[in-house]
Design a protein around this motif. Sequence first.
Motif, PDB file in Angstrom:
ATOM      1  N   GLY A  94      -8.612 -12.345  -4.407  1.00 37.23           N
ATOM      2  CA  GLY A  94      -9.231 -11.188  -3.506  1.00 37.23           C
ATOM      3  C   GLY A  94      -9.341  -9.895  -4.130  1.00 37.23           C
ATOM      4  O   GLY A  94      -9.426  -9.723  -5.375  1.00 37.23           O
ATOM      5  N   LEU A  95      -9.212  -8.745  -3.329  1.00 39.71           N
ATOM      6  CA  LEU A  95      -9.303  -7.356  -3.805  1.00 39.71           C
ATOM      7  C   LEU A  95      -7.904  -7.085  -4.687  1.00 39.71           C
ATOM      8  O   LEU A  95      -6.811  -7.562  -4.198  1.00 39.71           O
ATOM      9  CB  LEU A  95      -9.271  -6.556  -2.650  1.00 39.71           C
ATOM     10  N   PRO A  96      -8.296  -6.338  -5.791  1.00 36.28           N
ATOM     11  CA  PRO A  96      -7.066  -5.906  -6.719  1.00 36.28           C
ATOM     12  C   PRO A  96      -6.233  -4.949  -5.910  1.00 36.28           C
ATOM     13  O   PRO A  96      -6.906  -4.267  -4.977  1.00 36.28           O
ATOM     14  CB  PRO A  96      -7.744  -5.525  -8.035  1.00 36.28           C
ATOM     15  N   PRO A  97      -5.137  -4.622  -6.117  1.00 36.43           N
ATOM     16  CA  PRO A  97      -4.404  -3.820  -5.628  1.00 36.43           C
ATOM     17  C   PRO A  97      -4.635  -2.236  -6.104  1.00 36.43           C
ATOM     18  O   PRO A  97      -4.141  -1.553  -6.931  1.00 36.43           O
ATOM     19  CB  PRO A  97      -2.720  -4.112  -5.992  1.00 36.43           C
ATOM     20  N   LEU A  98      -5.745  -1.724  -5.620  1.00 34.97           N
ATOM     21  CA  LEU A  98      -6.067  -0.401  -5.810  1.00 34.97           C
ATOM     22  C   LEU A  98      -5.407   0.662  -5.275  1.00 34.97           C
ATOM     23  O   LEU A  98      -5.195   0.336  -3.977  1.00 34.97           O
ATOM     24  CB  LEU A  98      -7.767  -0.300  -5.708  1.00 34.97           C
ATOM     25  N   ILE A  99      -5.351   1.898  -5.834  1.00 35.97           N
ATOM     26  CA  ILE A  99      -4.625   3.085  -5.155  1.00 35.97           C
ATOM     27  C   ILE A  99      -5.705   3.916  -4.392  1.00 35.97           C
ATOM     28  O   ILE A  99      -6.601   3.858  -5.138  1.00 35.97           O
ATOM     29  CB  ILE A  99      -4.013   3.853  -6.359  1.00 35.97           C
ATOM     30  N   THR A 100      -5.572   4.304  -3.320  1.00 38.91           N
ATOM     31  CA  THR A 100      -6.399   5.286  -2.465  1.00 38.91           C
ATOM     32  C   THR A 100      -5.934   6.731  -2.753  1.00 38.91           C
ATOM     33  O   THR A 100      -4.790   7.053  -3.252  1.00 38.91           O
ATOM     34  CB  THR A 100      -6.246   4.856  -1.024  1.00 38.91           C
ATOM     35  N   GLU A 141      -1.609  11.226  -2.204  1.00 37.63           N
ATOM     36  CA  GLU A 141      -0.822  12.429  -1.581  1.00 37.63           C
ATOM     37  C   GLU A 141       0.557  11.981  -1.280  1.00 37.63           C
ATOM     38  O   GLU A 141       1.459  13.169  -1.219  1.00 37.63           O
ATOM     39  CB  GLU A 141      -1.630  12.557  -0.374  1.00 37.63           C
ATOM     40  N   GLU A 142       0.886  10.931  -1.438  1.00 41.15           N
ATOM     41  CA  GLU A 142       2.491  10.523  -1.238  1.00 41.15           C
ATOM     42  C   GLU A 142       3.234  10.114  -2.399  1.00 41.15           C
ATOM     43  O   GLU A 142       4.163   9.501  -2.388  1.00 41.15           O
ATOM     44  CB  GLU A 142       2.521   9.710   0.040  1.00 41.15           C
TER      45      GLU A 142
END
Length: 496
Positions: free
Chosen positions: A18-24, A29-30
Amino acid sequence: MTTAATPPPSDTTLPATGLPPLITVDDCEEMPLRRVHDLYRSHVNKSQVSLMTSFGFGRELVSHAEGSWIHTRDGRRVLDFTGGVGVLNHGHNHPRILAARRRFQEQRRMEVHKTYFSPYIAALGHNLAQLLPGDLDMSFFPNSGAEAVEGAVKLAYKYHGGKRQRILHADISFHGKLLGSGSLTGSAQTAFAFPGIPGVSAFRYGDLDSVRESVAAARNAKGRCDVYAILIEPFSASTMTKCSEEFLRGLRELCTAEDIVLIFDEIYTGWGKTGSLFHFMRYPGLVPDVVTTSKSFGGGKSSISAFVAREPVFRQAYDSLGDAMLQSTSTTYYGFGEETATALEAVNIAVEDDYPARARAIERVLAPGLERLRKQYPDIIADVRGAGALYGVFLDGGPKMLDLAAKVAPGGLARDPLLRTKVITCAVVNAMYQEHNVYMYYTLNGRSPLVAAPSLVAGAEEVEIFLDAFDKTLARGMNRLLAAFLKDKAVSRWAA
């Protein structure tokens, strides 16, 4: 015999899980500092982390910035005396710049489509022509300063139809780090084993006889001039050296006589930094064939540059149906909508708020303050040079042990004749940041001066804060500054 149906090709664009662990953006910000360092080590440059954590600013993250001030996540308020290395004449997040960009976004203006005409490009070109002297009327807007330099060089080569093969630059020049602009840079920092453009020769900065000798040496077999362009920084921001009026006017006369395209690089010094709108404009009637600009041209928010050419030079190079598209489509992001709108506002602010006058006001406080400190600490400050809001402080001193350390340093460090200067300058940079909340930098070209270059929105109060902090730092003595820096560097490496 029955043949099984061929299964459809699998989608290999995403992992099977499924979706890779992308950073948003929200994650950023944190994000804690240690995580940022880890990501840099894994995906940017491991050595950069090791280098920058030697300084206090490499061990903090910024919360926000405004005007001349940076606010860190842990609540520190830091005076930014770097001026964004030339980018922040308008300071951090100038309200008019933010408003112009917000308006562009809210009105859903179109960003990229080079076959539609742009009122922002048209207006920006007009405004530059109004502000620059003579017939410097034709503009082109790439993204970076190095691209502007390379565009100016290509223009000069095209002007001569490829019939000339030589280009000259100064021995202390800094014009960028692309393959072309890097080969036109005299800095040892970019003296690497990469290919460059052919036909490059250097002359001594500010020495008209040296230029004449280089031009004479470049004549072809028929005795004709083979130089298509001469590239010069009227004020060298990386070495804090400036050309005399006599040299620049002599250069103009030589280029006119030999039909050489004269290019002034004002990428750092444009838009008021040294006390005139562009440094060369303090000399009435002096007009190059091309001038380049970038850095503060984008108001501290936009990645945009320009080269502006005299109309006859530009028209001979590109004013034909065949060559018009060669020029206007030579970069994907030429005339990027929000970037040109931002530059348009940045130029208007610089003119309306009289940024050259602001630089001269800063100089009236900064220059005598630095000269006073030079006399007060003659064993530490060897020289002070600059103009407007751009000054270099050339440091000296430190224990003789540094000379021995330089001889036995690993790798290329042992071959660096300025290692001693760089170490003591780093010690001052670190002390100013750690103990006085003042952010500075030093150049990697020439004699590596410590740079005092506030944004042009800074006032006399900010300059006095800097001078007081600098005085207190130098009063500690170079030996104590070095000991503190080396101890802090060791601690930072251990913590990392």
